[in-house]
Design a protein around this motif. Structure first.
Motif, PDB file in Angstrom:
ATOM      1  N   LYS A 286     -29.125 -34.982   7.047  1.00 57.25           N
ATOM      2  CA  LYS A 286     -29.815 -34.974   5.756  1.00 57.25           C
ATOM      3  C   LYS A 286     -28.776 -34.781   4.655  1.00 57.25           C
ATOM      4  CE  LYS A 286     -34.074 -33.063   7.721  1.00 57.25           C
ATOM      5  NZ  LYS A 286     -35.060 -31.940   7.667  1.00 57.25           N
ATOM      6  N   ALA A 287     -27.944 -35.813   4.480  1.00 62.45           N
ATOM      7  CA  ALA A 287     -26.791 -35.695   3.595  1.00 62.45           C
ATOM      8  C   ALA A 287     -27.192 -35.445   2.146  1.00 62.45           C
ATOM      9  CB  ALA A 287     -25.928 -36.957   3.688  1.00 62.45           C
ATOM     10  N   ASP A 288     -28.230 -36.139   1.651  1.00 65.30           N
ATOM     11  CA  ASP A 288     -28.632 -35.982   0.248  1.00 65.30           C
ATOM     12  C   ASP A 288     -29.080 -34.550  -0.034  1.00 65.30           C
ATOM     13  OD1 ASP A 288     -28.035 -38.598  -0.233  1.00 65.30           O
ATOM     14  OD2 ASP A 288     -30.100 -39.322  -0.100  1.00 65.30           O
ATOM     15  N   THR A 289     -29.925 -34.032   0.836  1.00 71.61           N
ATOM     16  CA  THR A 289     -30.423 -32.663   0.663  1.00 71.61           C
ATOM     17  C   THR A 289     -29.288 -31.658   0.748  1.00 71.61           C
ATOM     18  OG1 THR A 289     -32.561 -33.286   1.621  1.00 71.61           O
ATOM     19  CG2 THR A 289     -32.023 -30.939   1.542  1.00 71.61           C
ATOM     20  N   MET A 290     -28.407 -31.848   1.728  1.00 76.21           N
ATOM     21  CA  MET A 290     -27.279 -30.940   1.903  1.00 76.21           C
ATOM     22  C   MET A 290     -26.325 -31.004   0.715  1.00 76.21           C
ATOM     23  SD  MET A 290     -25.749 -28.638   3.673  1.00 76.21           S
ATOM     24  CE  MET A 290     -26.647 -28.677   5.229  1.00 76.21           C
ATOM     25  N   ALA A 291     -26.086 -32.218   0.185  1.00 80.34           N
ATOM     26  CA  ALA A 291     -25.184 -32.371  -0.959  1.00 80.34           C
ATOM     27  C   ALA A 291     -25.702 -31.599  -2.165  1.00 80.34           C
ATOM     28  CB  ALA A 291     -25.029 -33.852  -1.303  1.00 80.34           C
ATOM     29  N   ALA A 292     -26.996 -31.724  -2.428  1.00 79.75           N
ATOM     30  CA  ALA A 292     -27.590 -31.012  -3.562  1.00 79.75           C
ATOM     31  C   ALA A 292     -27.508 -29.500  -3.366  1.00 79.75           C
ATOM     32  CB  ALA A 292     -29.038 -31.449  -3.751  1.00 79.75           C
ATOM     33  N   GLU A 293     -27.724 -29.064  -2.128  1.00 80.40           N
ATOM     34  CA  GLU A 293     -27.686 -27.623  -1.840  1.00 80.40           C
ATOM     35  C   GLU A 293     -26.282 -27.059  -2.023  1.00 80.40           C
ATOM     36  OE1 GLU A 293     -28.652 -24.556   1.866  1.00 80.40           O
ATOM     37  OE2 GLU A 293     -29.470 -26.602   1.881  1.00 80.40           O
ATOM     38  N   LEU A 294     -25.280 -27.745  -1.487  1.00 84.63           N
ATOM     39  CA  LEU A 294     -23.904 -27.268  -1.606  1.00 84.63           C
ATOM     40  C   LEU A 294     -23.430 -27.295  -3.064  1.00 84.63           C
ATOM     41  CD1 LEU A 294     -22.207 -28.930   1.508  1.00 84.63           C
ATOM     42  CD2 LEU A 294     -23.129 -26.615   1.276  1.00 84.63           C
ATOM     43  N   ALA A 295     -23.786 -28.361  -3.779  1.00 85.05           N
ATOM     44  CA  ALA A 295     -23.411 -28.458  -5.192  1.00 85.05           C
ATOM     45  C   ALA A 295     -24.077 -27.351  -5.996  1.00 85.05           C
ATOM     46  CB  ALA A 295     -23.791 -29.824  -5.749  1.00 85.05           C
ATOM     47  N   GLY A 296     -25.329 -27.045  -5.647  1.00 90.31           N
ATOM     48  CA  GLY A 296     -26.035 -25.976  -6.344  1.00 90.31           C
ATOM     49  C   GLY A 296     -25.336 -24.636  -6.191  1.00 90.31           C
ATOM     50  N   ILE A 297     -24.830 -24.370  -4.989  1.00 87.76           N
ATOM     51  CA  ILE A 297     -24.104 -23.115  -4.759  1.00 87.76           C
ATOM     52  C   ILE A 297     -22.777 -23.119  -5.522  1.00 87.76           C
ATOM     53  CG2 ILE A 297     -22.969 -21.685  -3.021  1.00 87.76           C
ATOM     54  CD1 ILE A 297     -25.036 -22.738  -1.003  1.00 87.76           C
ATOM     55  N   LEU A 298     -22.062 -24.232  -5.455  1.00 87.36           N
ATOM     56  CA  LEU A 298     -20.768 -24.331  -6.120  1.00 87.36           C
ATOM     57  C   LEU A 298     -20.887 -24.150  -7.633  1.00 87.36           C
ATOM     58  CD1 LEU A 298     -17.723 -24.933  -5.794  1.00 87.36           C
ATOM     59  CD2 LEU A 298     -18.282 -27.359  -6.081  1.00 87.36           C
ATOM     60  N   CYS A 299     -21.993 -24.616  -8.197  1.00 88.12           N
ATOM     61  CA  CYS A 299     -22.183 -24.550  -9.653  1.00 88.12           C
ATOM     62  C   CYS A 299     -23.031 -23.359 -10.087  1.00 88.12           C
ATOM     63  CB  CYS A 299     -22.841 -25.837 -10.146  1.00 88.12           C
ATOM     64  SG  CYS A 299     -21.872 -27.331  -9.816  1.00 88.12           S
ATOM     65  N   SER A 300     -23.413 -22.513  -9.145  1.00 85.77           N
ATOM     66  CA  SER A 300     -24.335 -21.413  -9.455  1.00 85.77           C
ATOM     67  C   SER A 300     -23.731 -20.369 -10.388  1.00 85.77           C
ATOM     68  CB  SER A 300     -24.798 -20.732  -8.162  1.00 85.77           C
ATOM     69  OG  SER A 300     -23.689 -20.157  -7.470  1.00 85.77           O
ATOM     70  N   GLY A 301     -22.408 -20.302 -10.463  1.00 88.57           N
ATOM     71  CA  GLY A 301     -21.775 -19.297 -11.303  1.00 88.57           C
ATOM     72  C   GLY A 301     -21.690 -19.669 -12.770  1.00 88.57           C
ATOM     73  N   PHE A 302     -21.957 -20.932 -13.097  1.00 89.71           N
ATOM     74  CA  PHE A 302     -21.847 -21.354 -14.497  1.00 89.71           C
ATOM     75  C   PHE A 302     -22.842 -20.603 -15.370  1.00 89.71           C
ATOM     76  CE2 PHE A 302     -20.200 -25.671 -12.957  1.00 89.71           C
ATOM     77  CZ  PHE A 302     -18.880 -25.321 -13.236  1.00 89.71           C
ATOM     78  N   LYS A 303     -22.366 -20.096 -16.489  1.00 87.48           N
ATOM     79  CA  LYS A 303     -23.224 -19.421 -17.458  1.00 87.48           C
ATOM     80  C   LYS A 303     -23.617 -20.362 -18.589  1.00 87.48           C
ATOM     81  CE  LYS A 303     -21.358 -14.863 -16.401  1.00 87.48           C
ATOM     82  NZ  LYS A 303     -20.617 -13.684 -16.901  1.00 87.48           N
ATOM     83  N   ALA A 304     -23.409 -21.628 -18.353  1.00 89.62           N
ATOM     84  CA  ALA A 304     -23.858 -22.685 -19.265  1.00 89.62           C
ATOM     85  C   ALA A 304     -24.543 -23.743 -18.413  1.00 89.62           C
ATOM     86  CB  ALA A 304     -22.664 -23.295 -20.011  1.00 89.62           C
ATOM     87  N   GLU A 305     -25.464 -24.445 -19.002  1.00 90.20           N
ATOM     88  CA  GLU A 305     -26.207 -25.448 -18.239  1.00 90.20           C
ATOM     89  C   GLU A 305     -25.299 -26.574 -17.787  1.00 90.20           C
ATOM     90  OE1 GLU A 305     -29.632 -28.709 -19.267  1.00 90.20           O
ATOM     91  OE2 GLU A 305     -30.043 -26.645 -19.817  1.00 90.20           O
ATOM     92  N   LEU A 306     -25.445 -26.966 -16.511  1.00 90.66           N
ATOM     93  CA  LEU A 306     -24.704 -28.116 -15.998  1.00 90.66           C
ATOM     94  C   LEU A 306     -25.401 -29.368 -16.477  1.00 90.66           C
ATOM     95  CD1 LEU A 306     -22.370 -29.075 -14.136  1.00 90.66           C
ATOM     96  CD2 LEU A 306     -24.053 -29.152 -12.283  1.00 90.66           C
ATOM     97  N   TYR A 307     -24.746 -30.127 -17.334  1.00 97.05           N
ATOM     98  CA  TYR A 307     -25.385 -31.310 -17.924  1.00 97.05           C
ATOM     99  C   TYR A 307     -25.465 -32.469 -16.938  1.00 97.05           C
ATOM    100  CZ  TYR A 307     -25.902 -35.525 -20.709  1.00 97.05           C
ATOM    101  OH  TYR A 307     -26.322 -36.741 -21.193  1.00 97.05           O
ATOM    102  N   GLN A 308     -24.422 -32.650 -16.126  1.00 98.41           N
ATOM    103  CA  GLN A 308     -24.421 -33.802 -15.226  1.00 98.41           C
ATOM    104  C   GLN A 308     -23.718 -33.452 -13.919  1.00 98.41           C
ATOM    105  OE1 GLN A 308     -21.834 -37.597 -15.578  1.00 98.41           O
ATOM    106  NE2 GLN A 308     -23.704 -38.116 -16.666  1.00 98.41           N
ATOM    107  N   LEU A 309     -24.317 -33.898 -12.811  1.00 96.93           N
ATOM    108  CA  LEU A 309     -23.740 -33.731 -11.482  1.00 96.93           C
ATOM    109  C   LEU A 309     -23.699 -35.093 -10.810  1.00 96.93           C
ATOM    110  CD1 LEU A 309     -22.861 -32.034  -8.966  1.00 96.93           C
ATOM    111  CD2 LEU A 309     -25.312 -31.866  -8.404  1.00 96.93           C
TER     112      LEU A 309
END
Length: 312
Positions: A286-309
């Motif tokens: 389930k590459a698409d689901t896993m990609a979104a999950e991993l990216a979400g963790i990697l970007c979870s520390g941002f204190k500003a909204e992620l505009y584009q992934l």
């Protein structure tokens, strides 16, 4: 703060048909204009121009993100001209007839909605400029105006109102901060600098065309750096990504502080090898689901909204 923009931008053609906005196709047209103008080395800026346009369109005060094709082209021409690429703007203008075909009813409300996409000014100044344009068209007995005419009028009144503002507020200045990649490297905290030295993290230069902070993160190099072996487990990977997300936020905040913008700079993340990493290191089906999950963790520390992934 992990949140990406999901509302699609749509284009309306002359027959009333609706189609998705295709940034890649627009970028090709802009790059071609640079090539035709003998400015091949500057064609890289076409990517920033499309990003700046898309960012502006998404912030337009409209209930739905639906625009005429002529509006898009007019906005690109303005961005090119304002960035000092008049020849490329002229050649880009020649590639489309949309700008000449689309006309606006010359009411202050219609002009305001149109100009909101093209003018980088306050709501108060936007109202003044729209009213001045509408009055000028009324005196000229023009009920329907071409986009080009409206933009030229708006530029005149924008300069006029800007000069008045400067007289009243001489301390106000517009920041045109540019950060090269070397500038950004010098701003990095030690942990972020280590990631950049290993080729795991890249941060693009920041230009006035699109003053966004653009991260590129390479998962396979990250796995090698953290000595992760296939098949990597969640217990190994997730803590490492959470730890790295804090490092990325430190990098983002250092750049944002240097830019000293009145608005938080938009943040973009590209992970080009995400799917290769999932296939080789995790083996998930389930590459698409896993990609979104991993990216979400990697970007979870941002204190500003992620505009584009993106993953390409």
């Amino acid at each position: 703060m992990y949140k990406t923009v999901v509302n699609p931008i749509l284009l309306k053609d002359s027959d009333g048909g609706i189609s998705p906005f295709e940034p890649e196709a627009l970028q090709v047209r802009i790059a071609a204009a640079f090539q035709s103008a003998g400015m091949a080395q500057e064609s890289y800026i076409s990517d920033d121009i499309v990003l700046a346009l898309e960012y502006t369109l998404r912030r337009a005060p409209r209930p739905e993100l639906i625009f005429n094709a002529g509006e898009i082209d007019a906005a690109v021409i303005r961005l090119l001209e304002n960035s000092g690429f008049a020849k490329a703007a002229e050649l880009f203008r020649n590639t489309t007839a949309c700008e000449q075909l689309v006309q606006l009813s010359a009411t202050p409300e219609n002009l305001r909605d149109f100009l909101a996409v093209h003018l980088g000014c306050s709501q108060e100044r936007l109202e003044k400029i729209s009213e001045k344009c509408a009055e000028a068209l009324r005196l000229a007995k023009i009920e329907l105006a071409s986009l080009h005419l409206v933009l030229e009028l708006a530029r005149h009144y924008e300069r006029e109102t800007a000069e008045a503002d400067l007289k009243n507020h001489p301390a106000n200045t517009v920041s045109g901060t540019v950060l090269t990649r070397q500038d950004i490297v010098s701003l990095m905290p030690p942990d972020a600098a280590d990631l950049m030295k290993c080729g795991i993290l890249r941060i693009n230069a920041v230009s006035p065309v699109f003053p966004g902070i653009r991260f590129f993160f390479f998962m396979e190099k990250f796995a090698s750096f953290r000595e992760l072996q296939a098949p990597v487990t969640e217990l190994e990977l997730y803590p490492a990504l959470y730890e790295t997300s804090a490092i990325l936020e430190d990098a983002r905040s250092a750049i944002a502080a240097k830019l000293a913008s009145t608005e938080t700079p938009p943040c973009l993340m590209t992970i080009p090898d995400m799917f290769d990493f999932i296939h080789r290191m995790i083996g998930s089906t389930k590459a698409d689901t896993m990609a979104a999950e991993l990216a979400g963790i990697l970007c979870s520390g941002f204190k500003a909204e992620l505009y584009q992934l993106s993953f390409d």
